[in-house]
Scaffold this active site. Structure first.
Site, PDB file in Angstrom:
ATOM      1  CE  LYS A  11      39.101   8.742  72.219  1.00  0.00           C
ATOM      2  NZ  LYS A  11      39.773   8.138  71.034  1.00  0.00           N
ATOM      3  CE1 TYR A  51      44.585   7.050  73.855  1.00  0.00           C
ATOM      4  CE2 TYR A  51      44.505   9.404  74.269  1.00  0.00           C
ATOM      5  CZ  TYR A  51      43.872   8.215  73.987  1.00  0.00           C
ATOM      6  OH  TYR A  51      42.502   8.183  73.837  1.00  0.00           O
ATOM      7  CG  PHE A  59      47.637   7.454  65.416  1.00  0.00           C
ATOM      8  CD1 PHE A  59      47.300   7.455  66.766  1.00  0.00           C
ATOM      9  CD2 PHE A  59      47.787   6.234  64.778  1.00  0.00           C
ATOM     10  CE1 PHE A  59      47.129   6.277  67.473  1.00  0.00           C
ATOM     11  CE2 PHE A  59      47.621   5.043  65.475  1.00  0.00           C
ATOM     12  CZ  PHE A  59      47.292   5.068  66.829  1.00  0.00           C
ATOM     13  CB  THR A  93      39.574   1.992  66.225  1.00  0.00           C
ATOM     14  OG1 THR A  93      39.909   1.041  67.233  1.00  0.00           O
ATOM     15  CG2 THR A  93      40.387   3.258  66.407  1.00  0.00           C
ATOM     16  CG  ASN A 114      37.735   7.183  68.038  1.00  0.00           C
ATOM     17  OD1 ASN A 114      37.979   7.912  69.004  1.00  0.00           O
ATOM     18  ND2 ASN A 114      38.429   6.103  67.767  1.00  0.00           N
ATOM     19  CG  HIS A 117      40.113   5.671  76.071  1.00  0.00           C
ATOM     20  ND1 HIS A 117      41.165   5.122  75.378  1.00  0.00           N
ATOM     21  CD2 HIS A 117      40.163   5.152  77.330  1.00  0.00           C
ATOM     22  CE1 HIS A 117      41.841   4.310  76.198  1.00  0.00           C
ATOM     23  NE2 HIS A 117      41.256   4.322  77.394  1.00  0.00           N
ATOM     24  CD  GLU A 128      43.439   3.003  79.849  1.00  0.00           C
ATOM     25  OE1 GLU A 128      44.144   2.698  78.870  1.00  0.00           O
ATOM     26  OE2 GLU A 128      42.190   2.941  79.828  1.00  0.00           O
TER      27      GLU A 128
HETATM   28  P1  ADP Z   1      40.857   2.246  70.456  1.00  0.00           P
HETATM   29  O1  ADP Z   1      40.538   3.646  70.943  1.00  0.00           O
HETATM   30  O2  ADP Z   1      39.727   1.645  69.684  1.00  0.00           O
HETATM   31  O3  ADP Z   1      41.364   1.328  71.562  1.00  0.00           O
HETATM   32  P2  ADP Z   1      43.653   2.459  69.561  1.00  0.00           P
HETATM   33  O4  ADP Z   1      44.034   2.138  70.967  1.00  0.00           O
HETATM   34  O5  ADP Z   1      44.252   1.640  68.461  1.00  0.00           O
HETATM   35  O6  ADP Z   1      42.052   2.407  69.378  1.00  0.00           O
HETATM   36  O7  ADP Z   1      43.995   3.976  69.249  1.00  0.00           O
HETATM   37  C1  ADP Z   1      43.816   4.983  70.230  1.00  0.00           C
HETATM   38  C2  ADP Z   1      43.161   6.186  69.582  1.00  0.00           C
HETATM   39  O8  ADP Z   1      44.071   6.748  68.645  1.00  0.00           O
HETATM   40  C3  ADP Z   1      41.894   5.905  68.759  1.00  0.00           C
HETATM   41  O9  ADP Z   1      40.720   5.794  69.536  1.00  0.00           O
HETATM   42  C4  ADP Z   1      41.860   7.112  67.846  1.00  0.00           C
HETATM   43  O10 ADP Z   1      41.367   8.275  68.514  1.00  0.00           O
HETATM   44  C5  ADP Z   1      43.342   7.308  67.553  1.00  0.00           C
HETATM   45  N1  ADP Z   1      43.735   6.610  66.314  1.00  0.00           N
HETATM   46  C6  ADP Z   1      43.881   5.276  66.132  1.00  0.00           C
HETATM   47  N2  ADP Z   1      44.254   4.980  64.881  1.00  0.00           N
HETATM   48  C7  ADP Z   1      44.355   6.180  64.230  1.00  0.00           C
HETATM   49  C8  ADP Z   1      44.700   6.565  62.907  1.00  0.00           C
HETATM   50  N3  ADP Z   1      45.019   5.653  61.980  1.00  0.00           N
HETATM   51  N4  ADP Z   1      44.692   7.887  62.600  1.00  0.00           N
HETATM   52  C9  ADP Z   1      44.383   8.819  63.529  1.00  0.00           C
HETATM   53  N5  ADP Z   1      44.051   8.525  64.812  1.00  0.00           N
HETATM   54  C10 ADP Z   1      44.030   7.227  65.156  1.00  0.00           C
HETATM   55 MG    MG Z   2      43.089   1.464  72.702  1.00  0.00          MG
END
Ligand code: ADP
Ligand code: MG
Length: 140
Positions: A11, A51, A59, A93, A114, A117, A128
């Site tokens: 990212k 997404y 978010f 996450t 973070n 992905h 994807e």
């Molecule tokens: P993951 O990437 O671990 O699969 P999710 O699919 O739940 O997590 O979320 C997609 C992405 O959205 C996360 O990797 C993160 O960048 C962002 N995200 C998730 N939860 C939050 C939040 N509470 N606040 C801000 N960004 C978030």
């Molecule tokens: Mg995810």
């Protein structure tokens, strides 16, 4: 266990800090092979399409702004149990909840920025991968 392919993104927070190599090393150490990789700068529309499953989440705006704010590395990873293995090496996450040694524990800035992905299922991995790569670009 079967050989699988999964989809990964390094990212913007990571490309900005010049730690794409450190992240790739973690993937490779976990036994994942990078069989396709390219650096792109996603448009906001491209990030919104990618997404789409999160479009109702609070978010969504922040996430798609962030993902189109700077270059990313999109990747196809191959290996035994690749979908689950990648999720394991990524970590939770929220980096505060991520296990020691995971990419997010070591590199993520916060729950949004973070660093990586990873697809959450084999079915989503296929969708994807197809969103960003043609079959000719994947060399296993
Ligand atoms: P993951 O990437 O671990 O699969 P999710 O699919 O739940 O997590 O979320 C997609 C992405 O959205 C996360 O990797 C993160 O960048 C962002 N995200 C998730 N939860 C939050 C939040 N509470 N606040 C801000 N960004 C978030
Ligand atoms: Mg995810």
């Amino acid at each position: 266990m079967a050989i699988e392919r999964t989809f990964s993104i390094v990212k913007p927070d990571a490309t900005k800090r010049n730690i794409t190599g450190a992240i790739n090393a973690k993937l490779e150490e976990a036994g994942l092979r990078i069989v396709a990789q390219k650096r792109i700068h996603m448009s906001k529309e491209q990030a919104e399409g990618f997404y789409d499953v999160h479009k109702e989440r609070p978010f969504f705006g922040e996430l798609t702004e962030f993902m189109s704010s700077a270059p990313v590395i999109v990747q196809v990873l191959e290996g035994e149990n690749a979908v689950a293995k990648n999720r394991e090496v990524m970590g939770a996450t929220n980096p505060k909840e991520a296990d020691a040694g995971t990419i997010r524990k070591e590199h993520a800035l916060n729950i949004g920025e973070n660093s990586v992905h990873g697809s959450d299922s084999l079915e989503n991995a296929k969708i994807e991968i197809n969103y960003f790569f043609t079959e000719e670009e994947i060399v296993g």
